[in-house]
Motif scaffolding. Structure first.
Motif, PDB file in Angstrom:
ATOM      1  N   ILE A 195       0.876  -1.179   0.000  1.00 26.59           N
ATOM      2  CA  ILE A 195       0.000   0.000   0.000  1.00 26.59           C
ATOM      3  C   ILE A 195       0.915   1.232   0.000  1.00 26.59           C
ATOM      4  CG2 ILE A 195      -1.840   1.233   1.219  1.00 26.59           C
ATOM      5  CD1 ILE A 195      -2.708  -1.461   2.372  1.00 26.59           C
ATOM      6  N   PRO A 196       1.269   1.700  -1.195  1.00 25.76           N
ATOM      7  CA  PRO A 196       2.273   2.765  -1.310  1.00 25.76           C
ATOM      8  C   PRO A 196       1.892   4.084  -0.636  1.00 25.76           C
ATOM      9  CG  PRO A 196       1.359   2.196  -3.472  1.00 25.76           C
ATOM     10  CD  PRO A 196       0.815   1.219  -2.489  1.00 25.76           C
ATOM     11  N   GLU A 197       0.615   4.311  -0.386  1.00 24.82           N
ATOM     12  CA  GLU A 197       0.218   5.538   0.309  1.00 24.82           C
ATOM     13  C   GLU A 197       0.828   5.618   1.701  1.00 24.82           C
ATOM     14  OE1 GLU A 197      -3.100   4.467  -2.557  1.00 24.82           O
ATOM     15  OE2 GLU A 197      -1.748   3.401  -1.215  1.00 24.82           O
ATOM     16  N   PRO A 205     -10.109 -12.498   0.864  1.00 27.10           N
ATOM     17  CA  PRO A 205      -8.906 -11.672   0.677  1.00 27.10           C
ATOM     18  C   PRO A 205      -9.195 -10.315   0.021  1.00 27.10           C
ATOM     19  CG  PRO A 205      -8.431 -13.935   0.095  1.00 27.10           C
ATOM     20  CD  PRO A 205      -9.909 -13.864   0.365  1.00 27.10           C
ATOM     21  N   GLU A 206     -10.108 -10.288  -0.956  1.00 29.24           N
ATOM     22  CA  GLU A 206     -10.437  -9.019  -1.627  1.00 29.24           C
ATOM     23  C   GLU A 206     -11.075  -8.038  -0.651  1.00 29.24           C
ATOM     24  OE1 GLU A 206     -11.648 -11.984  -2.726  1.00 29.24           O
ATOM     25  OE2 GLU A 206     -10.676 -12.324  -4.654  1.00 29.24           O
ATOM     26  N   GLU A 207     -11.869  -8.544   0.270  1.00 23.35           N
ATOM     27  CA  GLU A 207     -12.515  -7.684   1.255  1.00 23.35           C
ATOM     28  C   GLU A 207     -11.497  -7.143   2.257  1.00 23.35           C
ATOM     29  OE1 GLU A 207     -16.864  -9.917   1.281  1.00 23.35           O
ATOM     30  OE2 GLU A 207     -15.222 -10.723   2.498  1.00 23.35           O
ATOM     31  N   VAL A 208     -10.587  -7.977   2.681  1.00 24.20           N
ATOM     32  CA  VAL A 208      -9.536  -7.531   3.597  1.00 24.20           C
ATOM     33  C   VAL A 208      -8.684  -6.466   2.906  1.00 24.20           C
ATOM     34  CG1 VAL A 208      -7.483  -8.220   4.901  1.00 24.20           C
ATOM     35  CG2 VAL A 208      -9.501  -9.703   4.889  1.00 24.20           C
ATOM     36  N   HIS A 209      -8.351  -6.702   1.644  1.00 27.72           N
ATOM     37  CA  HIS A 209      -7.564  -5.729   0.887  1.00 27.72           C
ATOM     38  C   HIS A 209      -8.289  -4.391   0.821  1.00 27.72           C
ATOM     39  CE1 HIS A 209      -6.117  -3.877  -2.969  1.00 27.72           C
ATOM     40  NE2 HIS A 209      -5.013  -3.955  -2.249  1.00 27.72           N
ATOM     41  N   ARG A 213      -6.386   1.322  -7.434  1.00 25.01           N
ATOM     42  CA  ARG A 213      -6.380   0.710  -8.772  1.00 25.01           C
ATOM     43  C   ARG A 213      -6.585  -0.802  -8.714  1.00 25.01           C
ATOM     44  NH1 ARG A 213      -1.115   3.916 -10.766  1.00 25.01           N
ATOM     45  NH2 ARG A 213      -2.155   5.845 -11.318  1.00 25.01           N
ATOM     46  N   TRP A 214      -6.174  -1.409  -7.627  1.00 24.53           N
ATOM     47  CA  TRP A 214      -6.207  -2.873  -7.540  1.00 24.53           C
ATOM     48  C   TRP A 214      -7.412  -3.400  -6.771  1.00 24.53           C
ATOM     49  CZ3 TRP A 214      -1.440  -0.359  -6.222  1.00 24.53           C
ATOM     50  CH2 TRP A 214      -0.565  -0.269  -7.315  1.00 24.53           C
ATOM     51  N   LEU A 215      -8.334  -2.501  -6.453  1.00 26.57           N
ATOM     52  CA  LEU A 215      -9.553  -2.951  -5.787  1.00 26.57           C
ATOM     53  C   LEU A 215     -10.442  -3.669  -6.800  1.00 26.57           C
ATOM     54  CD1 LEU A 215     -10.441   0.141  -3.582  1.00 26.57           C
ATOM     55  CD2 LEU A 215      -9.409  -2.015  -2.855  1.00 26.57           C
ATOM     56  N   TYR A 247     -10.662  10.162  -9.427  1.00 24.56           N
ATOM     57  CA  TYR A 247     -10.048  11.041 -10.426  1.00 24.56           C
ATOM     58  C   TYR A 247      -8.542  11.243 -10.287  1.00 24.56           C
ATOM     59  CZ  TYR A 247     -14.945  12.092 -11.169  1.00 24.56           C
ATOM     60  OH  TYR A 247     -16.286  11.982 -11.423  1.00 24.56           O
ATOM     61  N   HIS A 248      -7.964  10.811  -9.195  1.00 27.64           N
ATOM     62  CA  HIS A 248      -6.522  11.022  -8.983  1.00 27.64           C
ATOM     63  C   HIS A 248      -5.874   9.752  -8.434  1.00 27.64           C
ATOM     64  CE1 HIS A 248      -6.745  15.259  -9.942  1.00 27.64           C
ATOM     65  NE2 HIS A 248      -7.849  15.312  -9.205  1.00 27.64           N
ATOM     66  N   LYS A 249      -5.948   8.694  -9.215  1.00 28.64           N
ATOM     67  CA  LYS A 249      -5.396   7.405  -8.779  1.00 28.64           C
ATOM     68  C   LYS A 249      -3.888   7.464  -8.580  1.00 28.64           C
ATOM     69  CE  LYS A 249      -9.115   4.506 -10.466  1.00 28.64           C
ATOM     70  NZ  LYS A 249      -9.730   4.203  -9.206  1.00 28.64           N
ATOM     71  N   ASN A 250      -3.235   8.465  -9.157  1.00 26.95           N
ATOM     72  CA  ASN A 250      -1.803   8.631  -8.917  1.00 26.95           C
ATOM     73  C   ASN A 250      -1.535   8.996  -7.454  1.00 26.95           C
ATOM     74  OD1 ASN A 250      -3.090  11.157  -9.565  1.00 26.95           O
ATOM     75  ND2 ASN A 250      -1.057  12.102  -9.629  1.00 26.95           N
ATOM     76  N   VAL A 251      -2.507   9.629  -6.796  1.00 22.34           N
ATOM     77  CA  VAL A 251      -2.368   9.998  -5.389  1.00 22.34           C
ATOM     78  C   VAL A 251      -2.699   8.807  -4.490  1.00 22.34           C
ATOM     79  CG1 VAL A 251      -3.198  11.548  -3.559  1.00 22.34           C
ATOM     80  CG2 VAL A 251      -2.907  12.414  -5.886  1.00 22.34           C
ATOM     81  N   VAL A 252      -3.675   8.010  -4.908  1.00 24.25           N
ATOM     82  CA  VAL A 252      -4.101   6.837  -4.135  1.00 24.25           C
ATOM     83  C   VAL A 252      -4.014   5.586  -5.031  1.00 24.25           C
ATOM     84  CG1 VAL A 252      -5.493   7.993  -2.379  1.00 24.25           C
ATOM     85  CG2 VAL A 252      -6.513   7.500  -4.591  1.00 24.25           C
TER      86      VAL A 252
END
Length: 138
Positions: free
Chosen positions: A12-14, A81-85, A132-134, A123-128
């Motif tokens: 989670i790069p954020e 796993p998808e829900e935990v993510h 993208r992987w949800l 609108y700003h997936k570069n920030v979050v």
């Protein structure tokens, strides 16, 4: 040895202490809260009482009986796993909505913290980037 904070920052790069969105927007306390919340969720899901209680002082440490109650809830929920993510991503990014820098850059109708985070994720997936992987399920 497992270094959970470092692992989280890579997934989670954020949450990255150097380049993550919280650091960019001067939100170190929110980053720390998000990281702590993520670690707690992972400890709950993986039944790791030791990790969950590690930062707790002995006089306020969660009792094992309380832990067992929490584990019953986790068993009842049976998170995929998808829900935990998805929960981890939400916990990691939700504090960004409190950033004055973020609030000042969104339109007036998105100036509430939760709306600002939704706006960023749309609108700003570069920030979050974690959004993208949800998946639809998450």
């Amino acid at each position: 040895k497992l270094d959970l904070p470092t692992e989280l920052q890579s997934v989670i790069p954020e949450l990255d202490k150097t380049h993550g969105a919280h650091t960019v927007f001067n939100q170190a306390p929110e980053r720390d809260r998000g990281e702590s919340a993520c670690i707690s969720v992972l400890a709950l899901v993986r039944n790791r009482y030791d990790i969950f209680t590690q930062p707790q002082a002995d006089n306020v440490k969660l009792l094992e009986s309380q832990w067992l109650e929490l584990q019953q809830i986790v068993s009842w929920i049976e998170p995929e796993p998808e829900e935990v993510h998805a929960v981890l991503v939400l916990l990691a990014i939700r504090g960004l909505g409190k950033s004055k820098a973020v609030i000042q850059q969104v339109s007036h109708d998105h100036r509430r913290p939760e709306r600002a985070v939704i706006y960023l994720s749309q609108y700003h997936k570069n920030v979050v980037p974690s959004t993208r992987w949800l998946t639809e399920k998450g």
